[in-house]
Motif scaffolding. Structure first.
Motif, short mmCIF file in Angstrom:
data_model
loop_
_atom_site.label_atom_id
_atom_site.label_comp_id
_atom_site.label_asym_id
_atom_site.label_seq_id
_atom_site.Cartn_x
_atom_site.Cartn_y
_atom_site.Cartn_z
N GLY A 20 0.79 -1.49 0.05
CA GLY A 20 -0.06 0.00 -0.19
C GLY A 20 0.82 1.50 0.08
N MET A 22 2.19 4.65 0.93
CA MET A 22 2.33 5.45 2.41
C MET A 22 2.76 6.76 2.31
SD MET A 22 3.18 2.14 4.65
CE MET A 22 4.05 1.03 3.61
N GLY A 23 2.18 7.64 2.59
CA GLY A 23 2.66 9.26 2.67
C GLY A 23 2.96 9.60 4.15
N ASN A 87 0.10 6.02 -5.54
CA ASN A 87 -1.14 6.12 -4.80
C ASN A 87 -1.12 7.75 -4.62
OD1 ASN A 87 -2.59 7.25 -2.26
ND2 ASN A 87 -2.89 5.00 -1.81
N ILE A 134 -10.27 3.44 -4.38
CA ILE A 134 -10.13 2.60 -3.05
C ILE A 134 -11.67 2.99 -2.34
CG2 ILE A 134 -9.34 2.52 -0.85
CD1 ILE A 134 -6.65 3.89 -1.81
N ALA A 212 -7.49 -4.62 1.78
CA ALA A 212 -6.56 -4.12 2.54
C ALA A 212 -7.16 -3.58 3.91
CB ALA A 212 -6.28 -2.59 1.63
N GLY A 214 -5.65 -4.60 7.83
CA GLY A 214 -5.38 -5.57 8.95
C GLY A 214 -5.09 -7.02 8.19
N ALA A 235 0.12 -2.63 4.05
CA ALA A 235 1.09 -1.47 4.10
C ALA A 235 1.82 -1.61 5.55
CB ALA A 235 0.33 -0.10 4.27
N TYR A 250 11.50 6.01 12.70
CA TYR A 250 9.91 5.82 12.60
C TYR A 250 9.73 4.36 12.60
CZ TYR A 250 5.70 6.49 9.89
OH TYR A 250 4.43 6.64 9.33
C1 LIG Z 1 2.10 5.12 7.42
C2 LIG Z 1 0.89 5.06 6.48
C3 LIG Z 1 0.66 5.88 5.53
C4 LIG Z 1 -0.40 5.80 4.56
N1 LIG Z 1 -0.78 6.64 3.74
C5 LIG Z 1 -1.67 6.57 2.55
C6 LIG Z 1 -1.86 7.60 1.74
O1 LIG Z 1 -1.03 8.32 1.30
N2 LIG Z 1 -2.78 7.15 0.87
C7 LIG Z 1 -3.50 6.29 0.71
O2 LIG Z 1 -4.54 6.01 0.09
N3 LIG Z 1 -3.27 5.08 1.75
C8 LIG Z 1 -2.40 5.15 2.89
N4 LIG Z 1 -2.30 4.54 3.84
C9 LIG Z 1 -3.06 3.20 3.91
C10 LIG Z 1 -2.45 2.01 3.08
O3 LIG Z 1 -2.06 2.23 1.72
C11 LIG Z 1 -3.11 0.80 3.13
O4 LIG Z 1 -4.17 0.64 2.49
C12 LIG Z 1 -3.71 0.31 4.64
O5 LIG Z 1 -2.90 0.66 5.53
C13 LIG Z 1 -3.51 -1.15 4.52
O6 LIG Z 1 -3.70 -1.53 6.03
P1 LIG Z 1 -2.53 -2.37 6.87
O7 LIG Z 1 -1.63 -1.22 7.10
O8 LIG Z 1 -3.38 -2.79 8.03
O9 LIG Z 1 -1.79 -3.35 5.85
C14 LIG Z 1 -1.25 4.67 4.60
C15 LIG Z 1 -0.98 3.49 5.72
C16 LIG Z 1 -0.03 3.81 6.58
C17 LIG Z 1 0.29 2.83 7.59
#
Ligand SMILES: Cc1cc2nc3c(=O)[nH]c(=O)nc-3n(C[C@H](O)[C@H](O)[C@H](O)COP(=O)(O)O)c2cc1C
Length: 371
Positions: A20, A22-23, A87, A134, A212, A214, A235, A250
């Protein structure tokens, strides 16, 4: 269980795992490129992606647009032909230009959440970049697919369902998130898959559904597949890999986090997000941090009212200034207790112990048969 490769149009992905986006700065070229090399889909987050470039302070948007192309190029160098995408949050200021930069930079896929990407098909028209919204509910899935159907006579290339355990911004109310233990989200997943199948039928195409939020173990992946998913997006687990683009501090915050440290915060995006409790969160609960500079990141933010600048808070976190940073995380962060590598993690997720080599062998054979 042997996981079937993920097929999205003409893209063939050996292991049906999307890392996933991650920003800010947590998934950039290194993480995304390595995941793609290991057989999954690597996703670069475009959120303030150029935060560490010298021109970012004076020209944030232009800097981000060129950083998108730079990170895509560098990820693809690592990926050795693997699938790399981006993303892009719908709430991004000048969203259209971010999409265009990603397409120009050769993104194989674009995944868009934090809002419904109503105009996305127009921005990728005539290109081979695959697009996925999404969604977190049947309603959102129906709204976006019906809109694309009516307005653009097309459908999604794939769909990402993001459940309440995910990290980053969440498509649920604070009340819904408070009852997460009682929520049975499987039913919603099955119903979304059913709703998507109507559009598969209409367009005579396959629209793979990716789950997505968990997804932590191989068994979780198998469970998602049994519900009808064709892949998963993960992610949180990728943060504690050597290749993750965030600072060591981090990553350490993830390893140290306990269940009681995980909180839901309201973000200036106007959506709730999940984060690790720290002194920054304690401080902004008591007093607002006035904005001294606006980086034009997201449409809904009102700099005069927002309790803090989300760009500053997220960039502080990713570089390791944790006392002044917002550390987004998924619900399962407390289960992490050690660093790993993308290679080890992909092996662990793709197959239960002892099946790693056969999994790789079989997947290769399956792909060979498909080419
Ligand atoms: C640190 C962090 C930053 C994230 N940033 C974004 C983002 O910028 N855009 C987005 O659509 N999802 C973002 N997500 C969601 C992830 O892309 C992903 O779909 C979700 O966290 C999946 O669940 P999991 O972390 O339990 O695996 C972020 C997740 C995390 C943990």
């Amino acid at each position: 269980m042997i996981l079937e490769p993920l097929v999205i149009g003409d893209l063939k992905v050996r292991i049906p795992i999307i890392q996933g986006g991650m920003g800010v700065g947590v998934s950039r070229y290194r993480l995304a490129g390595t995941v793609a090399k290991e057989g999954g889909i690597g996703i670069i987050s475009t959120a303030q992606i150029g935060y560490d470039e010298p021109e970012f302070e004076s020209e944030p948007i232009e800097t981000n647009l060129s950083a998108i192309k730079k990170h895509l190029r560098m990820a693809k160098e690592i990926a050795e032909g693997g699938v790399v995408g981006v993303n892009i949050m719908v709430a991004t200021q000048q969203y259209k230009r971010y999409v265009e930069a990603a397409v120009e930079g050769g993104a194989d896929v674009i995944i868009s959440g934090a809002g419904l990407p109503v105009e996305l098909p127009a921005y990728v028209k005539g290109t081979n970049t695959k697009i996925a919204p999404i969604v977190s509910s049947v309603r959102a899935a129906n709204v976006i697919l019906s809109l694309w159907d009516k307005k653009y006579k097309r459908t999604a290339d794939f769909i990402v369902i993001e459940g309440p355990k995910a990290g980053g911004h969440l498509g649920f109310t604070v009340e819904q998130l408070a009852n997460i233990e009682q929520t049975n989200y499987d039913e919603e997943i099955v119903n979304i898959i059913k709703a998507v199948s109507v559009f598969e039928e209409k367009y005579q195409v396959s629209i793979p559904v990716i789950v997505a939020g968990g997804v932590f173990t191989h068994e979780d992946i198998v469970h998602c597949m049994e519900l009808g998913a064709k892949g998963v997006q993960i992610a949180t687990r990728f943060v504690v890999t050597e290749e993750c683009d965030a600072s060591d501090a981090y990553k350490q915050a993830y390893i140290n986090a306990k269940k009681e440290d995980i909180v839901i915060v309201m973000s200036p995006v106007g959506m709730p997000g999940r984060a690790i409790k720290n002194t920054f969160l304690e401080r902004i609960k008591k007093e607002r941090e006035p904005i001294t500079k606006c980086f034009n990141c997201i449409v809904p933010c009102k700099p005069k009212e927002t309790p803090y600048c989300i760009t500053k808070a997220l960039t502080n976190a990713v570089v390791g200034d944790l006392d002044n940073g917002l550390i987004f995380c998924g619900e399962d962060v407390y289960r992490l207790n050690k660093m790993t590598t993308v290679h080890e993690l992909m092996d662990e997720l793709a197959a239960p112990n002892g099946m790693i080599f056969s999994q790789r062998f079989i997947n290769r054979k399956v792909l060979e048969g498909m080419v």
